[in-house]
Design a protein around this motif. Structure first.
Motif, mmCIF file in Angstrom:
data_model
loop_
_atom_site.group_PDB
_atom_site.id
_atom_site.type_symbol
_atom_site.label_atom_id
_atom_site.label_comp_id
_atom_site.label_asym_id
_atom_site.label_seq_id
_atom_site.Cartn_x
_atom_site.Cartn_y
_atom_site.Cartn_z
ATOM 1 N N GLN A 96 0.814 -1.229 0.000
ATOM 2 C CA GLN A 96 0.000 0.000 0.000
ATOM 3 C C GLN A 96 0.846 1.276 0.000
ATOM 4 N N GLN A 154 -12.677 4.062 -6.978
ATOM 5 C CA GLN A 154 -12.555 3.507 -5.633
ATOM 6 C C GLN A 154 -13.599 4.189 -4.758
ATOM 7 N N LEU A 155 -14.592 3.401 -4.362
ATOM 8 C CA LEU A 155 -15.756 3.980 -3.698
ATOM 9 C C LEU A 155 -15.382 4.691 -2.398
ATOM 10 N N GLU A 156 -14.279 4.265 -1.788
ATOM 11 C CA GLU A 156 -13.872 4.912 -0.541
ATOM 12 C C GLU A 156 -13.446 6.371 -0.754
ATOM 13 N N ARG A 157 -13.135 6.736 -2.010
ATOM 14 C CA ARG A 157 -12.767 8.132 -2.287
ATOM 15 C C ARG A 157 -13.951 9.073 -2.073
ATOM 16 N N GLN A 158 -15.151 8.509 -2.214
ATOM 17 C CA GLN A 158 -16.317 9.368 -2.037
ATOM 18 C C GLN A 158 -16.400 9.849 -0.593
ATOM 19 N N LYS A 159 -15.981 8.979 0.328
ATOM 20 C CA LYS A 159 -15.998 9.352 1.740
ATOM 21 C C LYS A 159 -15.078 10.534 1.999
ATOM 22 N N SER A 160 -13.996 10.628 1.233
ATOM 23 C CA SER A 160 -13.105 11.774 1.417
ATOM 24 C C SER A 160 -13.572 12.968 0.581
ATOM 25 N N ASN A 168 -16.867 -2.046 -11.258
ATOM 26 C CA ASN A 168 -18.120 -1.629 -10.610
ATOM 27 C C ASN A 168 -19.147 -1.451 -11.715
#
Lengths: 183, 311
Positions: free
Chosen positions: B109, B224-230, B266
């Motif tokens: 990572q 990357q769906l986690e980017r939406q959280k940021s 996705n």
């Protein structure tokens, strides 16, 4: 390092006659061309195999399939020779299982190339028989391997180099003997 | 490749080296089509696959490539190893090297982790994706797939759509494609576009329709769906409406356009169902080609002539 020629062993006519004789011997030994598959070992075994194929067409009217074998991935000296040599593709037009495979190469020397070729072929199927045709047998075998069809037996010193030139690769047909000199 | 011990990124490869890998990959693709798709080339070599990040495709692809070349493989995943006991990367790797491993394939990572290992170890190191830096074998297999279909790279218009800023796949594609002479257009929301990306020799836009106009290849990146959280984009629906590749929008591209995706897809977000499974899609072919390309890389690095460092 350059190649210094000492003597020419065969000219184009001598080469053509030797290939013609080998072609006849292949037909004679196998009582025809049924089940035959020619397989040329890259690089210079391929044009030689092609000429045998043309001869068989001429003498017997038979279309004998022709394959091309690259043995690089089966070499036993890959760990020793340094940079990985270029890998080219292998093309076998038919399933070789149950066939009479005639391997064709230009020079038979240590026998290690043929060993690699046998291993490679067996990964493609189980031929009824594998025979070996070479234009020049120069001796110095390191493995128990012999040729079935030989264009010319040529006694050589270990250090000498036998060079086969073919029109398809080099622009002319010839066999010469020489040595590699360090510049 | 004879003066190269490691494959860390496409940035440092010369054009001829990339072409050499692609040519070799072609021969290895033929090996994979044989009745016995295995050659004895790397017999006796041991390769460790170190995956500090989850991966399906890349890990299986490397492992298959290694097995097809007859190497012995050992696999390591971060969970269930001493990493969870706090062992450092260098200690883990040195211990693995002490077990006489010839090559290490690493996914990590942290950007630069493979470089760190390559400097500290004598064995060959292959980057299987590091942080947001590079994923060289993915870049190579994408270029290989394009070349197989188009016969060339020079002069093609290749569009890369998605999260350009965080994508190591995009970075490796950009390096590889521009070195081989393609015209590369990157497209994505401004929040996911690195500043000054033009300096890499690409065109940047946030207008997908303009980007797709006359495109020979569209490489769709996974969002990357986690980017939406940021908060880098407002919602999945909005992203999909602005940057999702659909059949309608694809009509602006050339008739023989290739649609690529590095996976995992996705569906219905960055790419619509009918495009992902449609006639232009070569997504599964990319996966097949990945094994051949990785075989080529393993083979070429195994013959490197770099003297081992002392000490």
């Amino acid at each position: 390092m350059t190649y210094a020629e000492k003597a020419q062993i065969m000219d184009d006519r001598a080469m053509a006659r030797a290939i013609a004789r080998i072609s006849h011997e292949i037909v004679e030994r196998n009582q025809g061309t049924e089940h035959l598959v020619l397989v040329g070992i890259r690089k210079r075994g391929v044009p030689l195999a092609k000429r045998i194929q043309q001869n068989l067409k001429e003498y017997e009217g038979a279309d004998v399939p022709l394959g091309v074998l690259d043995i690089t991935l089966y070499r036993d000296d890959l760990q020793q020779i340094g940079p990985a040599p270029v890998v080219r593709s292998t093309q076998l037009p038919v399933d070789i299982t149950g066939k009479i495979v005639v391997l064709v190469d230009d020079v038979l020397f240590t026998g290690r190339t043929v060993r690699a070729a046998l291993d490679a072929l067996i990964d493609f199927g189980r031929p009824m028989v594998i025979q070996l045709a070479v234009l020049v047998d120069r001796g110095h075998r390191e493995l128990p391997i012999r040729a079935d069809f030989v264009g010319k037996n040529l006694p050589t010193a270990q250090k000498e180099v036998v060079k086969v030139s073919v029109v398809e690769e080099d622009g002319f047909d010839a066999v010469s003997i020489g040595e590699v000199v360090q510049n | 490749m004879k003066d190269r011990k490691d494959l860390l990124g496409l940035e440092e490869l010369r054009r001829e080296e990339i072409e050499k890998i692609l040519d070799a990959a072609r021969s290895f693709k033929e090996v994979l089509e044989r009745p016995i798709p295995k050659v004895p080339t790397l017999r006796g070599k041991t390769i460790a696959n170190l995956f500090f990040e989850p991966s399906t495709r890349t890990r299986i692809s490397f492992e298959l490539a290694e097995k097809r070349l007859s190497a012995d493989t050992v696999n390591f995943t971060a969970s269930g190893s001493s990493v969870s006991k706090g062992e450092s990367l260098k200690d883990t790797a040195r211990n693995i090297e002490a077990m006489q491993v010839d090559m290490i394939v690493i996914r990590h990572q942290a950007s630069g982790a493979p470089h760190f290992l390559a400097r500290s170890l004598d064995c060959s190191v292959i980057n299987a994706g590091d942080g947001t830096h590079e994923h060289p074998t993915q870049g190579l297999l994408d270029v290989f797939t394009i070349r197989e279909h188009k016969g060339r790279i020079e002069g093609l218009k290749v569009v890369i759509v998605g999260d350009i800023a965080h994508s190591r796949v995009a970075a490796s594609n950009i390096w590889g494609l521009t070195k081989l002479g393609a015209r590369v257009v990157v497209c994505g929301p401004p929040t996911l576009m690195p500043l000054g990306i033009e300096r890499l020799g690409v065109e940047a836009t946030s207008d997908l329709d303009a980007a797709l106009d006359g495109a020979d290849v569209v490489n769709v990146l996974r969002i990357q769906l986690e980017r939406q959280k940021s908060a880098l984009f407002p919602s999945i629906r909005e992203y999909s409406r602005c940057f999702g590749v659909t059949r309608d929008r694809l009509s602006a591209a050339r008739e023989d356009v290739l649609v690529m995706h590095p996976g995992p897809v996705n569906r219905g977000v960055e790419i619509s169902q009918d495009v992902a499974d449609g006639p232009f899609s070569v997504i599964l072919e990319q996966v097949t080609n990945g094994v051949a390309v990785r075989m080529a890389v393993l083979y070429l690095l195994s013959g490197s002539e770099v003297e081992p460092k002392l000490g």
